[in-house]
Design an enzyme around this catalytic site. Structure first.
Site, PDB file in Angstrom:
ATOM      1  N   GLY B 222       0.800  -1.214   0.000  1.00 43.65           N
ATOM      2  CA  GLY B 222       0.000   0.000   0.000  1.00 43.65           C
ATOM      3  C   GLY B 222       0.836   1.269   0.000  1.00 43.65           C
ATOM      4  N   HIS B 223       0.146   2.389  -0.113  1.00 42.10           N
ATOM      5  CA  HIS B 223       0.860   3.666  -0.220  1.00 42.10           C
ATOM      6  C   HIS B 223       1.615   4.008   1.062  1.00 42.10           C
ATOM      7  CE1 HIS B 223      -3.124   6.011   0.806  1.00 42.10           C
ATOM      8  NE2 HIS B 223      -2.896   5.050   1.647  1.00 42.10           N
ATOM      9  N   ASN B 224       2.784   4.585   0.837  1.00 47.15           N
ATOM     10  CA  ASN B 224       3.606   5.097   1.936  1.00 47.15           C
ATOM     11  C   ASN B 224       4.231   4.027   2.816  1.00 47.15           C
ATOM     12  OD1 ASN B 224       1.261   7.481   1.618  1.00 47.15           O
ATOM     13  ND2 ASN B 224       3.400   8.099   1.636  1.00 47.15           N
TER      14      ASN B 224
END
Lengths: 323, 323, 323
Positions: B222-224
């Site tokens: 997922g993001h980050n």
């Protein structure tokens, strides 16, 4: 970036109240830790006040309870995260791909493309597909024949819409006989589907993704499902065939929902939870088996397999007591 | 195949000690069961001695404890499996695709391609992407705009790097408002990512895959997130947004790691385990619910839902005893 | 649609007994709820009799026990669902894609394509691949070099056959050393593989999918697995490396089967079940942790971690009793 705005201009468009220098100009959003000068950040909760003290952002979006935690120019509002989303939309286009059909995309016969539609490199759009205005297919999306997408739909790379559902009947010898999948997929307005997710076409009737549904990456939706409007499904979730999920549900990451179930509106399913029965009542549902250091896990899990015997021993003790 | 080598030539390059005919020539590696003449195999453990006795390989890699189990020409070393990996690399190219950009690939503006880069058929490389020397993108990889790949990176078919993270805020009516994802993905040197895996771009800051990370198929990051150097993640694993995994971790197949967690260095997570809390201490963590024949499972699982009542009955018995 | 047939013509081809008007003509199949005039539907179970009463279909397939539930023209047979599958095949082509190689597909060197093969837009077929008669690759399938597909194989969009398996050895410093994956994938006749599924090539020997296997979407099969003939695997399933699954098995959605296991013939694995040991006996195996409303789940799950202590307390009570 689409040019700078003052806090006062932002509040005029989006509401909220400016505190501090209303003429402060920002042209992009940033995180508390990494925002640079000229950027506006947000404070989701007062517990991040240390990061707020150290930020290099030029302005902050925060709630009234946090208003006095900084002297930076700021916008005070009820829902800083939602407000932040809207500010970010002012500075950033909704998609990173210009309208038009890329030369390497393959478009079938009798396809209807709305205005402003963007079809990325390597996309394949089957015969008879209809795509509404301002929808965006990032590179390498496939939409099989006969499926329809609403307006402002975003499909990320690797999405496959309308492949055959898993419809099989077993013959006398135990071989699988394919059931032709002659339904299609209908995707409503404002749906976004993440990279490498798959939505199967219906066996007879259509699979339906209602308006405003947001689907993360690597999600699988089986044939003849219906996902209700404004439901969000996080990554790696699976929904087996013919299940109907209500409106305004939130399905956590890697949840699995078995087939032929009905999930009512406003149900939250926790991450990594398997749902094997229909849910008739709004609320939060969970089924996560706890993890631990390996030795502890082995210790307690060894007893799981003997739970019925342990219960029997308790019953025996209770009988003994009564004597 | 790149021509034959004698065992003595192999040991000169890779170390180890030759026993038996040092002039025996091999030109490929093979399994104990299926190696042909001219191939070298390996013995991971003395328990496979029966297969060793039957092998048709021309030479064997084994450890000192197994040295006398065969009279075949052999190389004695500390880690036969590691040694075997290196021998196989002598005979087989690192990737199956020649350098250069395939005519059907689509390369955006301002893309930097290092020397020896190989871009397969149907790949799409977005604007501003940078790819380091000797990296290989197999067919049908997508790298969205602004992402960077280090040197000697291998991306298998269907990988999507840099699609939008799942960033949403809910408005007053329960509709989802998209938060533009303006970070990117940075992939370090010597990273390999398996088929159809997806690494989302950051919401504001970047998603980072550090050097030497190995990711199997159908993994979702997922993001980050930040995945620490030399961590390996097996197939079907999911890591939700903003989680940081340390260096030298090993994540088993289909493990799920929830969002906003910190996993320290040298953590092993067992297959099919969900991690819902941060892990501060190196070690092995497990959370696998046991499976059984269906009847046994039904018997013990029925008690799971009543565990708190069962515990109450034990407590009642204990109270009784004290009287 | 391929033209109308009378019930009598259908029964001549497929068996069964016609009741009511044998001259009734149908040209497509439909569901009980949504079939239109000119369509034939089926009744899987008498419990759907209300829907049968309301159907607008022109004819029905049903079992003898349900024969009198309607006066519509009908075909009476032993297995209505199987019969329905075969009727649907009369009216609908097996695949939606015409034979031939799409202009945008990329075909390697020394590729053998059988008669009637259909290669969709954007497919990439590697060097030395062999594809049997009448097989169909939907758009954007990748088959890596050296793999072989049997006859009548169907691969849906996004399938990747023959990417490298996850073969790594760890060096002295804890870095991962890639083991070249020099086996291939062999897919038997009549195999169908769903969208975005991945089958890895073998490390040394081949990964094998035997004839008649049906694989749903987003399934991952690791290197050196063998999936026995006529086994079906539902969506999101994962099979780790070197596991052998027998013939005529049925693997439920999102099941995970760990590596280096042997599963015998005619095993059913329930959805969302993890199999961590070999299975030597046919039957159904399950390992689903129950989900509940969040408060109930928290109540019983809190006790899972303390099961060994609870068992200790029961043991203490038993000892006390014996005194």
């Amino acid at each position: 970036m689409r040019g700078a705005l003052t806090l006062s201009e932002i509040a005029t468009r989006l509401g909220g109240r400016v505190a501090g220098d209303a003429g402060a100009r920002v042209s992009q959003v940033g995180s508390l830790e990494h925002a640079a000068a000229g950027e506006i950040t947000f404070l989701a909760s007062p517990k991040h006040r240390a990061k707020l003290a150290a930020t290099r952002a030029s302005a902050v979006i925060l709630s009234q309870e946090s208003e006095d935690l900084t002297s930076l120019p700021r916008i005070v509002c009820d829902s800083p995260y939602l407000y932040f989303a809207r500010v970010s939309q002012l500075f950033n286009p909704r998609t990173a791909q210009a309208p038009g059909v890329h030369a390497s995309a393959v478009i079938g016969k009798d396809v209807k493309l709305g205005e402003g539609v963007s079809i990325g490199a390597g996309c394949v759009v089957g015969d008879g597909v209809s795509i509404g205005n301002d929808s965006c297919l990032y590179p390498r999306v496939v939409v099989y024949h006969g499926c329809t997408l609403g307006e402002r739909v975003i499909l990320h790379s690797g999405v496959v819409i309308g492949a055959d559902g898993f419809g099989l009947a077993q013959d006398e010898a135990g071989r699988w006989v394919k059931i032709p999948q002659i339904g299609a997929v209908r995707v409503g307005d404002d749906v976004e589907i993440g990279a490498n997710s798959t939505i199967d076409r219906g066996a007879l009737d259509d699979t339906v993704i209602e308006e405003g549904v947001k689907i993360d990456n690597q999600v699988q939706v089986g044939h003849n499902c219906r996902i209700g409007a404004h439901t969000a499904m996080a990554g790696c979730t699976g929904v087996a065939g013919s299940t109907r999920i209500g409106r305004h549900c939130a399905i956590g990451a890697a949840a699995q929902i078995l087939g032929h179930l009905e999930i009512t509106d406003r149900v939250q399913i926790s991450s990594c939870t398997t749902i094997s029965h229909s849910i008739r009542k709004a609320g939060t549902y969970t089924g996560l088996y706890p993890s631990s250091d390996n030795a502890s896990w082995a210790r307690y899990t060894a007893w799981v397999r003997h739970l019925d015997r342990l219960a029997g021993r308790v019953r025996a003790l209770e009988k003994e007591k009564k004597k």
